[in-house]
Design a protein around this motif. Structure first.
Motif, PDB file in Angstrom:
ATOM      1  N   GLY A  53       0.820  -1.249   0.108  1.00 14.14           N
ATOM      2  CA  GLY A  53       0.040   0.014  -0.122  1.00 14.14           C
ATOM      3  C   GLY A  53       0.798   1.342  -0.160  1.00 14.14           C
ATOM      4  O   GLY A  53       1.813   1.476   0.776  1.00 14.14           O
ATOM      5  N   PHE A  54       0.685   2.217  -1.044  1.00 17.22           N
ATOM      6  CA  PHE A  54       1.521   3.501  -1.167  1.00 17.22           C
ATOM      7  C   PHE A  54       1.073   4.586  -0.185  1.00 17.22           C
ATOM      8  O   PHE A  54       1.926   5.233   0.461  1.00 17.22           O
ATOM      9  CB  PHE A  54       1.217   3.801  -2.491  1.00 17.22           C
ATOM     10  N   ASN A  55      -0.063   4.278   0.673  1.00 11.72           N
ATOM     11  CA  ASN A  55      -0.314   5.066   1.839  1.00 11.72           C
ATOM     12  C   ASN A  55       0.497   4.898   2.951  1.00 11.72           C
ATOM     13  O   ASN A  55       0.618   5.675   3.825  1.00 11.72           O
ATOM     14  CB  ASN A  55      -1.630   5.173   1.998  1.00 11.72           C
ATOM     15  N   TYR A  61       9.193   1.436   0.912  1.00  5.64           N
ATOM     16  CA  TYR A  61       9.849   0.384   0.057  1.00  5.64           C
ATOM     17  C   TYR A  61       9.720   0.836  -1.446  1.00  5.64           C
ATOM     18  O   TYR A  61      10.938   0.399  -2.069  1.00  5.64           O
ATOM     19  CB  TYR A  61       8.724  -1.069   0.151  1.00  5.64           C
ATOM     20  N   VAL A  62       8.766   1.377  -1.707  1.00  2.00           N
ATOM     21  CA  VAL A  62       8.756   2.052  -3.172  1.00  2.00           C
ATOM     22  C   VAL A  62      10.125   2.996  -3.357  1.00  2.00           C
ATOM     23  O   VAL A  62      10.813   2.845  -4.543  1.00  2.00           O
ATOM     24  CB  VAL A  62       7.387   2.646  -3.630  1.00  2.00           C
ATOM     25  N   ALA A  63      10.258   3.807  -2.542  1.00  4.88           N
ATOM     26  CA  ALA A  63      11.248   4.866  -2.412  1.00  4.88           C
ATOM     27  C   ALA A  63      12.948   4.082  -2.481  1.00  4.88           C
ATOM     28  O   ALA A  63      13.672   4.583  -3.269  1.00  4.88           O
ATOM     29  CB  ALA A  63      11.319   5.699  -1.469  1.00  4.88           C
ATOM     30  N   LEU A  64      12.817   3.114  -1.685  1.00  4.45           N
ATOM     31  CA  LEU A  64      14.004   2.120  -1.237  1.00  4.45           C
ATOM     32  C   LEU A  64      14.328   1.502  -2.923  1.00  4.45           C
ATOM     33  O   LEU A  64      15.575   1.845  -3.299  1.00  4.45           O
ATOM     34  CB  LEU A  64      13.952   1.485  -0.304  1.00  4.45           C
ATOM     35  N   GLY A  65      13.417   0.722  -3.274  1.00  4.61           N
ATOM     36  CA  GLY A  65      13.574   0.052  -4.475  1.00  4.61           C
ATOM     37  C   GLY A  65      13.843   1.098  -5.550  1.00  4.61           C
ATOM     38  O   GLY A  65      15.074   0.821  -6.638  1.00  4.61           O
ATOM     39  N   ALA A  66      13.294   2.310  -5.732  1.00  6.85           N
ATOM     40  CA  ALA A  66      13.612   3.268  -6.968  1.00  6.85           C
ATOM     41  C   ALA A  66      15.091   3.815  -6.710  1.00  6.85           C
ATOM     42  O   ALA A  66      15.743   3.972  -7.504  1.00  6.85           O
ATOM     43  CB  ALA A  66      12.516   4.166  -6.776  1.00  6.85           C
ATOM     44  N   PHE A  67      15.304   4.026  -5.445  1.00  2.16           N
ATOM     45  CA  PHE A  67      16.985   4.539  -5.165  1.00  2.16           C
ATOM     46  C   PHE A  67      17.813   3.471  -5.456  1.00  2.16           C
ATOM     47  O   PHE A  67      18.734   4.037  -6.428  1.00  2.16           O
ATOM     48  CB  PHE A  67      16.758   4.909  -3.772  1.00  2.16           C
ATOM     49  N   PHE A  68      17.406   2.246  -5.154  1.00  2.73           N
ATOM     50  CA  PHE A  68      18.651   1.201  -5.738  1.00  2.73           C
ATOM     51  C   PHE A  68      18.467   1.168  -7.203  1.00  2.73           C
ATOM     52  O   PHE A  68      19.812   0.842  -7.755  1.00  2.73           O
ATOM     53  CB  PHE A  68      18.319  -0.117  -5.015  1.00  2.73           C
ATOM     54  N   LEU A  69      17.324   1.207  -7.897  1.00  7.04           N
ATOM     55  CA  LEU A  69      17.397   1.006  -9.412  1.00  7.04           C
ATOM     56  C   LEU A  69      18.204   2.187  -9.981  1.00  7.04           C
ATOM     57  O   LEU A  69      19.089   1.909 -10.848  1.00  7.04           O
ATOM     58  CB  LEU A  69      15.920   0.922  -9.947  1.00  7.04           C
TER      59      LEU A  69
END
Length: 165
Positions: A53-55, A61-69
């Motif tokens: 859930g993005f809220n 997790y989304v921010a962490l995954g995007a940062f790693f990518l």
């Protein structure tokens, strides 16, 4: 192949593009699948974040995954090629003549005025790239041979058949 005369003798100097192709073969994984493991893990973290859930906690997790990518993309496509080019120019690798001679049971490589002999049983990995061939020995020595160094297709076939297992 004869013991006194080499079956194949090559002399060459690597240019920047060939060196980068050989470096990619040696470092980013010999198998195509291994190149994509870390980006897939990052994408998996992003998907897990959307699943949670993005809220809520999922946005972290989304921010962490995007940062790693993004970090992996910057390293692979900008930073490492830039650093490789700087080292190539600084140490003038393209100006040194290299060579390889293939005999019946062994090969001789020439680099920086020195000769090294290795048996074919010492070859740990052989890979074919777009512009080069990469031979990795068991002692972690990496030899990069450009495809343009071969005068005839028959020489290239002899070379490939020597190192394919």
């Amino acid at each position: 192949m004869s013991e006194t005369q080499p079956a194949l003798s090559l002399r060459y100097s690597l240019n920047l593009e060939e060196s980068q192709d050989g470096f990619a073969l040696a470092t980013f994984g010999k198998k195509q699948l291994t190149r994509f493991i870390t980006p897939l893990v990052s994408i998996g973290i992003i998907v897990w974040g959307f699943y949670l859930g993005f809220n809520g906690v999922g946005r972290y997790y989304v921010a962490l995954g995007a940062f790693f990518l993004i970090l992996q993309l910057i390293m692979r496509y900008w930073f490492l090629p830039m650093m490789f080019k700087r080292q190539f120019v600084k140490y003038q690798f393209g100006k040194s003549e290299q060579g390889i001679e293939l005999f019946q049971d062994y090969a001789e490589i020439y680099a920086n005025g020195r000769k090294q002999i290795f048996n074919y049983s010492e070859v740990q990995n052989f890979a074919i790239g777009k512009l080069t061939y990469m031979i990795e020995l068991k002692n972690r020595t990496v030899i990069i041979i450009p495809k343009r160094a071969f005068a005839h297709a028959a020489d290239q076939t002899v070379f490939e058949n020597t190192f394919k297992k």
